[in-house]
Design a protein around this motif. Structure first.
Motif: not given
Length: 56
Positions: A7-17
């Motif tokens: 699963k992607k971490t919260e940080l990875e999700k925010l970077e993609l966004q």
């Protein structure tokens, strides 16, 4: 293959966004400057969240 179910971490999700918002802002800058500025603002807010997570 080994990271298939990771699963992607919260940080990875925010970077993609953040990346997605910047790309949209760039595309809009050619046609609608005010919408581009709005996307830039949203990207900056996401960047602030990223920095807050990194400082924890």
């Amino acid at each position: 293959m080994f990271g298939l179910f990771k699963k992607k971490t919260e940080l990875e999700k925010l970077e993609l966004q953040h990346k997605k918002l910047l790309e949209e802002a760039f595309k809009l800058s050619k046609t609608n400057r005010s919408a581009s500025d709005q996307k830039q603002l949203e990207a900056q807010q996401v960047l602030d969240k990223i920095e807050a997570l990194q400082n924890k």
